[in-house]
Write a protein that holds these residues in place. Structure first.
Motif, PDB file in Angstrom:
ATOM      1  N   GLN A  43      44.553  22.580 136.677  1.00  0.00           N
ATOM      2  CA  GLN A  43      43.516  23.979 136.735  1.00  0.00           C
ATOM      3  C   GLN A  43      42.322  23.497 136.162  1.00  0.00           C
ATOM      4  O   GLN A  43      42.281  23.040 135.091  1.00  0.00           O
ATOM      5  N   GLY A  44      41.258  23.986 136.662  1.00  0.00           N
ATOM      6  CA  GLY A  44      40.028  23.823 136.145  1.00  0.00           C
ATOM      7  C   GLY A  44      39.104  22.983 136.943  1.00  0.00           C
ATOM      8  O   GLY A  44      37.876  23.021 136.396  1.00  0.00           O
ATOM      9  N   LEU A  45      39.495  21.822 137.434  1.00  0.00           N
ATOM     10  CA  LEU A  45      38.456  20.848 137.721  1.00  0.00           C
ATOM     11  C   LEU A  45      37.582  21.522 138.910  1.00  0.00           C
ATOM     12  O   LEU A  45      36.607  20.762 139.100  1.00  0.00           O
ATOM     13  N   ASP A  46      38.166  22.379 139.647  1.00  0.00           N
ATOM     14  CA  ASP A  46      37.294  22.883 140.825  1.00  0.00           C
ATOM     15  C   ASP A  46      35.837  23.577 140.332  1.00  0.00           C
ATOM     16  O   ASP A  46      34.902  23.546 141.065  1.00  0.00           O
ATOM     17  N   THR A  47      35.919  23.941 139.027  1.00  0.00           N
ATOM     18  CA  THR A  47      34.789  24.628 138.384  1.00  0.00           C
ATOM     19  C   THR A  47      33.695  23.637 138.194  1.00  0.00           C
ATOM     20  O   THR A  47      32.508  23.857 137.731  1.00  0.00           O
ATOM     21  N   ALA A 131      31.506  14.443 143.722  1.00  0.00           N
ATOM     22  CA  ALA A 131      31.370  13.465 145.019  1.00  0.00           C
ATOM     23  C   ALA A 131      32.913  12.851 145.234  1.00  0.00           C
ATOM     24  O   ALA A 131      33.217  12.584 146.409  1.00  0.00           O
ATOM     25  N   GLU A 132      33.559  12.430 144.204  1.00  0.00           N
ATOM     26  CA  GLU A 132      34.667  12.086 144.129  1.00  0.00           C
ATOM     27  C   GLU A 132      35.758  13.166 144.862  1.00  0.00           C
ATOM     28  O   GLU A 132      36.908  12.635 145.705  1.00  0.00           O
ATOM     29  N   ARG A 133      35.657  14.538 144.558  1.00  0.00           N
ATOM     30  CA  ARG A 133      36.284  15.428 145.272  1.00  0.00           C
ATOM     31  C   ARG A 133      36.128  15.437 146.534  1.00  0.00           C
ATOM     32  O   ARG A 133      36.971  15.734 147.364  1.00  0.00           O
ATOM     33  N   ARG A 134      34.880  15.488 147.053  1.00  0.00           N
ATOM     34  CA  ARG A 134      34.535  15.396 148.519  1.00  0.00           C
ATOM     35  C   ARG A 134      35.163  14.381 149.312  1.00  0.00           C
ATOM     36  O   ARG A 134      35.373  14.232 150.426  1.00  0.00           O
ATOM     37  N   ALA A 135      35.185  13.189 148.518  1.00  0.00           N
ATOM     38  CA  ALA A 135      35.976  11.850 149.050  1.00  0.00           C
ATOM     39  C   ALA A 135      37.541  12.110 149.202  1.00  0.00           C
ATOM     40  O   ALA A 135      38.016  11.211 149.797  1.00  0.00           O
ATOM     41  N   GLY A 136      37.837  12.835 148.529  1.00  0.00           N
ATOM     42  CA  GLY A 136      39.576  13.278 148.402  1.00  0.00           C
ATOM     43  C   GLY A 136      40.181  12.886 147.444  1.00  0.00           C
ATOM     44  O   GLY A 136      41.415  12.860 147.457  1.00  0.00           O
ATOM     45  N   ILE A 137      39.622  12.372 146.361  1.00  0.00           N
ATOM     46  CA  ILE A 137      40.296  11.748 145.273  1.00  0.00           C
ATOM     47  C   ILE A 137      39.495  11.685 144.138  1.00  0.00           C
ATOM     48  O   ILE A 137      38.346  11.158 143.890  1.00  0.00           O
TER      49      ILE A 137
END
Length: 198
Positions: A43-47, A131-137
């Motif tokens: 929880q919390g990394l999306d912010t 950027a890593e979140r957009r890349a998927g990991i």
């Protein structure tokens, strides 16, 4: 009576093998546990993608520390420990491990919760994570330090480093990641025959 050189050599080899047998047992047969980590909830990394670079993060990491003692005939006990989750060298969460034992030829799963409130990350680090979140990991680092229960169990203070790739965009937990373990006897695992490391 004269003893041939070959017989003397055989006797010396036998004495050497007898003298080294306790050391071989200690290093190769009675090896310490292997450890792996699995993140089961975050929880919390999306912010971190918040456009305001000053916005602090509140994070919670639920994980399972898996101890495999299949290589040992000894029960290993740890009285407590610490777990830290990091990203790019910045601490995202911290927590304690409970006291636990893993029996001889057995395995044990230990739940751990690491959390933090008000984590500040520099904008370049936030941008990198986004950027890593957009890349998927997102690649996280989990460091665990365990302290021995007492000298009688044979357990030693243990430090481990685990790199965990967290897939984004879905709720599934991460896969179990083997940890690099650092302690006085762990080097022996690099030289042990494969049948001893199962």
């Amino acid at each position: 009576m004269t003893i041939a050189r070959s017989e003397i050599r055989t006797i010396l080899y036998a004495l050497l093998a007898l003298a080294l047998s306790p050391l071989v047992y200690y290093l190769l047969v009675n090896l310490p546990p292997k450890f792996s980590v699995k993140l089961t909830g975050i929880q919390g990394l999306d912010t971190a993608a918040d456009p305001d670079p000053a916005a602090p993060l509140t994070t919670v990491f639920n994980m399972t520390l898996h101890a495999s003692n299949k290589r040992s005939r000894t029960t290993w006990c740890y009285r407590h420990g610490e777990a830290v989750v990091r990203y790019a060298g910045f601490t995202l969460g911290w927590g304690r491990t409970r006291t636990f034992c893993v029996g001889a030829k057995d395995t044990r799963d230990v739940p751990v919760v690491a959390w933090a409130d008000g984590v500040g990350l520099p904008k370049p680090i936030r941008d990198r994570m986004a950027a890593e979140r957009r890349a998927g990991i997102v690649d996280l680092e989990v460091n665990v330090k365990l302290f021995a229960e007492d000298d009688r169990t044979g357990a030693e203070p243990t430090w481990m480093w685990c790199e965990v790739g967290v897939a984004t965009g879905r709720a599934a937990p991460s896969v179990a990641t083997p940890c690099s373990v650092f302690m006085s006897k762990i080097w022996a695992a690099d030289f042990a025959p494969n049948w001893m490391l199962v």
